[in-house]
Design a protein around this motif. Structure first.
Motif, PDB file in Angstrom:
ATOM      1  N   UNK A  12      13.305 -22.611   2.025  1.00  0.00           N
ATOM      2  CA  UNK A  12      12.746 -21.169   1.466  1.00  0.00           C
ATOM      3  C   UNK A  12      13.195 -20.916   0.093  1.00  0.00           C
ATOM      4  N   UNK A  13      14.486 -21.101   0.069  1.00  0.00           N
ATOM      5  CA  UNK A  13      15.243 -20.540  -1.298  1.00  0.00           C
ATOM      6  C   UNK A  13      14.691 -21.412  -2.502  1.00  0.00           C
ATOM      7  N   UNK A  14      14.659 -22.725  -2.278  1.00  0.00           N
ATOM      8  CA  UNK A  14      14.391 -23.612  -3.429  1.00  0.00           C
ATOM      9  C   UNK A  14      13.070 -23.647  -3.444  1.00  0.00           C
ATOM     10  N   UNK A  15      11.939 -23.859  -2.509  1.00  0.00           N
ATOM     11  CA  UNK A  15      10.591 -23.908  -2.887  1.00  0.00           C
ATOM     12  C   UNK A  15       9.780 -22.619  -2.885  1.00  0.00           C
ATOM     13  N   UNK A  16      10.209 -21.583  -2.269  1.00  0.00           N
ATOM     14  CA  UNK A  16       9.362 -20.411  -2.019  1.00  0.00           C
ATOM     15  C   UNK A  16       9.769 -19.367  -3.162  1.00  0.00           C
ATOM     16  N   UNK A  17      11.269 -18.952  -3.081  1.00  0.00           N
ATOM     17  CA  UNK A  17      11.962 -17.899  -4.047  1.00  0.00           C
ATOM     18  C   UNK A  17      11.561 -16.666  -3.635  1.00  0.00           C
ATOM     19  N   UNK A  18      11.814 -15.733  -4.538  1.00  0.00           N
ATOM     20  CA  UNK A  18      11.886 -14.295  -4.235  1.00  0.00           C
ATOM     21  C   UNK A  18      10.372 -13.617  -4.855  1.00  0.00           C
ATOM     22  N   UNK A  19       9.734 -14.701  -5.956  1.00  0.00           N
ATOM     23  CA  UNK A  19       8.562 -14.028  -6.594  1.00  0.00           C
ATOM     24  C   UNK A  19       7.461 -13.826  -5.512  1.00  0.00           C
ATOM     25  N   UNK A  20       7.284 -14.480  -4.476  1.00  0.00           N
ATOM     26  CA  UNK A  20       6.024 -13.834  -3.651  1.00  0.00           C
ATOM     27  C   UNK A  20       6.551 -12.711  -3.009  1.00  0.00           C
ATOM     28  N   UNK A  21       7.811 -12.571  -2.533  1.00  0.00           N
ATOM     29  CA  UNK A  21       8.041 -11.117  -1.900  1.00  0.00           C
ATOM     30  C   UNK A  21       7.895 -10.063  -3.021  1.00  0.00           C
ATOM     31  N   UNK A  22       8.106 -10.258  -4.200  1.00  0.00           N
ATOM     32  CA  UNK A  22       8.070  -9.212  -5.218  1.00  0.00           C
ATOM     33  C   UNK A  22       6.650  -8.929  -5.463  1.00  0.00           C
ATOM     34  N   UNK A  23       5.755  -9.938  -5.238  1.00  0.00           N
ATOM     35  CA  UNK A  23       4.301  -9.842  -5.488  1.00  0.00           C
ATOM     36  C   UNK A  23       3.789  -8.847  -4.418  1.00  0.00           C
ATOM     37  N   UNK A  24       4.239  -9.003  -3.066  1.00  0.00           N
ATOM     38  CA  UNK A  24       3.862  -8.265  -1.833  1.00  0.00           C
ATOM     39  C   UNK A  24       4.398  -6.938  -2.144  1.00  0.00           C
ATOM     40  N   UNK A  25       5.584  -7.011  -2.448  1.00  0.00           N
ATOM     41  CA  UNK A  25       6.231  -5.516  -2.831  1.00  0.00           C
ATOM     42  C   UNK A  25       5.531  -4.648  -3.785  1.00  0.00           C
ATOM     43  N   UNK A  26       4.857  -5.210  -4.771  1.00  0.00           N
ATOM     44  CA  UNK A  26       4.125  -4.450  -5.743  1.00  0.00           C
ATOM     45  C   UNK A  26       2.675  -3.971  -5.201  1.00  0.00           C
ATOM     46  N   UNK A  27       2.163  -4.532  -4.028  1.00  0.00           N
ATOM     47  CA  UNK A  27       1.492  -3.729  -3.324  1.00  0.00           C
ATOM     48  C   UNK A  27       1.580  -2.691  -2.530  1.00  0.00           C
ATOM     49  N   UNK A  28       2.966  -2.377  -2.251  1.00  0.00           N
ATOM     50  CA  UNK A  28       3.198  -1.216  -1.218  1.00  0.00           C
ATOM     51  C   UNK A  28       2.867  -0.085  -1.825  1.00  0.00           C
ATOM     52  N   UNK A  29       3.238   0.626  -2.933  1.00  0.00           N
ATOM     53  CA  UNK A  29       2.846   1.915  -3.395  1.00  0.00           C
ATOM     54  C   UNK A  29       1.298   2.073  -3.202  1.00  0.00           C
ATOM     55  N   UNK A  30       0.450   1.251  -3.604  1.00  0.00           N
ATOM     56  CA  UNK A  30      -0.953   1.261  -3.429  1.00  0.00           C
ATOM     57  C   UNK A  30      -1.301   1.626  -2.158  1.00  0.00           C
ATOM     58  N   UNK A  31      -0.803   0.752  -1.186  1.00  0.00           N
ATOM     59  CA  UNK A  31      -1.041   0.591   0.452  1.00  0.00           C
ATOM     60  C   UNK A  31      -0.803   2.099   0.850  1.00  0.00           C
ATOM     61  N   UNK A  32       0.584   2.600   0.442  1.00  0.00           N
ATOM     62  CA  UNK A  32       0.921   4.033   0.940  1.00  0.00           C
ATOM     63  C   UNK A  32       0.110   5.192   0.351  1.00  0.00           C
ATOM     64  N   UNK A  33      -0.412   4.886  -0.809  1.00  0.00           N
ATOM     65  CA  UNK A  33      -1.066   6.096  -1.213  1.00  0.00           C
ATOM     66  C   UNK A  33      -2.586   5.945  -0.534  1.00  0.00           C
ATOM     67  N   UNK A  34      -3.039   4.980  -0.341  1.00  0.00           N
ATOM     68  CA  UNK A  34      -4.485   4.903   0.486  1.00  0.00           C
ATOM     69  C   UNK A  34      -4.292   5.357   1.888  1.00  0.00           C
ATOM     70  N   UNK A  35      -3.172   4.845   2.708  1.00  0.00           N
ATOM     71  CA  UNK A  35      -2.936   5.452   4.038  1.00  0.00           C
ATOM     72  C   UNK A  35      -2.682   6.838   4.026  1.00  0.00           C
ATOM     73  N   UNK A  36      -1.677   7.252   3.061  1.00  0.00           N
ATOM     74  CA  UNK A  36      -1.528   8.621   3.245  1.00  0.00           C
ATOM     75  C   UNK A  36      -2.831   9.448   2.740  1.00  0.00           C
ATOM     76  N   UNK A  37      -3.218   9.188   1.626  1.00  0.00           N
ATOM     77  CA  UNK A  37      -4.616   9.998   1.204  1.00  0.00           C
ATOM     78  C   UNK A  37      -5.755   9.962   2.103  1.00  0.00           C
ATOM     79  N   UNK A  38      -6.081   8.736   2.663  1.00  0.00           N
ATOM     80  CA  UNK A  38      -7.104   8.651   3.609  1.00  0.00           C
ATOM     81  C   UNK A  38      -6.854   9.730   4.733  1.00  0.00           C
ATOM     82  N   UNK A  39      -5.857   9.585   5.452  1.00  0.00           N
ATOM     83  CA  UNK A  39      -5.507  10.267   6.478  1.00  0.00           C
ATOM     84  C   UNK A  39      -5.394  11.697   6.364  1.00  0.00           C
ATOM     85  N   UNK A  40      -4.828  12.082   5.203  1.00  0.00           N
ATOM     86  CA  UNK A  40      -4.708  13.321   4.880  1.00  0.00           C
ATOM     87  C   UNK A  40      -6.035  14.120   4.577  1.00  0.00           C
ATOM     88  N   UNK A  41      -6.798  13.369   3.740  1.00  0.00           N
ATOM     89  CA  UNK A  41      -8.217  13.697   3.267  1.00  0.00           C
ATOM     90  C   UNK A  41      -9.201  13.861   4.591  1.00  0.00           C
TER      91      UNK A  41
END
Length: 371
Positions: free
Chosen positions: A299-328
């Protein structure tokens, strides 16, 4: 001089004439209306003489018409001119029926439904833009003056949406990782490349399934909760009371939920990543006899942390979508329970749809960036 309404039967035969006397007004009708109705019930035709009626208002005229029923004909009523005009006016209003609506069929109905759908979609887009604009204004206002943030509400909501969601997120991600590992091991065994199941698990879990599973679970858990809470406040007019007191509902209700998910989704994504890798590790260890140290090293040699940071970059958008749709959806609740149920269901469905769509858009963007 006022005289109570009354009537007399001048001819007792089946088609006799009934003479009305007294004042047929709302205050003086009394039991005469019910008695006239009973008298006319068994007659095949109705002949009324209203020449002896002193005064008559619309209530009295309507009582006479109701007593005669479907057999009433204003032209056959004998009365003074002013009484005759009143009877004709009330009878026209009483017998008016709404024109029958012809339901469209075939292509006509299809075009109407498409048109209504387009109008509803346009209205939904405009309402969403208005909601987003109001939320941005409140967000910039709190950035300028952080003391306006309700930290107690943010911490409480973060605990409910974050810490309380850890068990379900961990369980789901663990089994997702295990299923990916099992499918990968069975498929790659045909080519003698079972060892690459480790990379498959690592990329699938750290890049896609961690954020996707977390966001979908919070869409079903938090978006519905936000819609139900705010919707209940809308039904009980608590939000109207807040506006009267000068409190912005977006600042008191929407922003704390937005901040809570903005903080908790990245943390839950990290937890989901660990759980998914643990599920994959269990499968590779038990099925492929690949030890934990070998699994983690690849995992460390062939996968690395890049994919995790890519997933984490989606988190703020997902948070805004879930909270915004629920509150609206909560703010759109009407005054009945049926509206609350529809909006809670819409919050979950819209949030899941938006999450999958946004994840696909991110995948296309990162593919173009060769990441």
């Amino acid at each position: 001089m006022e005289r109570p309404a009354d009537f007399t039967v001048k001819d007792a035969r089946d088609q006799g004439v009934i003479e009305l006397t007294g004042d047929w007004t709302a205050a003086l009708i009394g039991p005469a209306a019910s008695g006239l109705r009973d008298e006319l019930a068994g007659r095949s035709s109705v002949h009324l003489d209203l020449t002896q009626v002193g005064r008559m208002d619309t209530a009295g005229a309507y009582a006479v018409i109701q007593a005669a029923g479907d057999r009433f004909e204003a032209a056959k009523v004998k009365a003074r001119p002013e009484t005759q005009r009143l009877i004709e006016l009330v009878s026209q209003a009483a017998v008016v029926k709404p024109p029958p609506t012809v339901k469209p069929r075939g292509f006509h109905e299809l075009t109407i439904r498409i048109g209504k759908g387009v109008m509803d979609l346009s209205r939904e887009v405009l309402d969403t833009l208005a909601f987003a604009g109001h939320l941005l204004v409140v967000l910039f206002r709190t950035i300028i003056n952080p003391r306006r943030i309700r930290w107690a509400a943010c911490v409480s909501l973060a605990e409910r949406a974050g810490l309380d969601a850890i068990p379900i997120v961990v369980t789901t991600s663990f089994f997702i990782g295990a299923v990916v590992g099992l499918l990968g091991a069975n498929m790659l065994r045909q080519f003698g490349a079972e060892v690459f199941a480790v990379e498959l698990i690592g990329i699938a879990v750290t890049r896609e399934f961690n954020i996707l599973i977390t966001a979908i679970l919070l869409a079903g858990r938090s978006a519905s909760s936000f819609a139900a809470e705010i919707g209940s406040m809308k039904m009980s007019q608590e939000i109207d009371a807040m506006k009267v007191m000068g409190v912005d509902p977006f600042e008191a209700l929407v922003l704390p939920r937005f901040v809570a998910l903005l903080v908790t989704i990245p943390l839950l994504t990290f937890v989901a990543t660990l759980a998914g890798l643990a599920g994959g590790l269990m499968i590779t260890w038990s099925v492929l006899n690949l030890g934990p140290s070998f699994f983690l090293q690849r995992i460390v040699d062939n996968v690395g942390a890049t994919h995790f940071w890519i997933a984490l970059s989606k988190a703020p958008v997902m948070a805004a979508v879930v909270a915004g749709i629920g509150c609206r959806q909560g703010l759109e609740v009407g005054g009945d329970v049926e509206s609350l149920g529809r909006r809670v269901t819409a919050a979950v469905v819209h949030a899941i749809f938006a999450i999958i769509l946004i994840d696909a858009i991110f995948a296309l963007i990162y593919m173009e960036l060769d990441l």
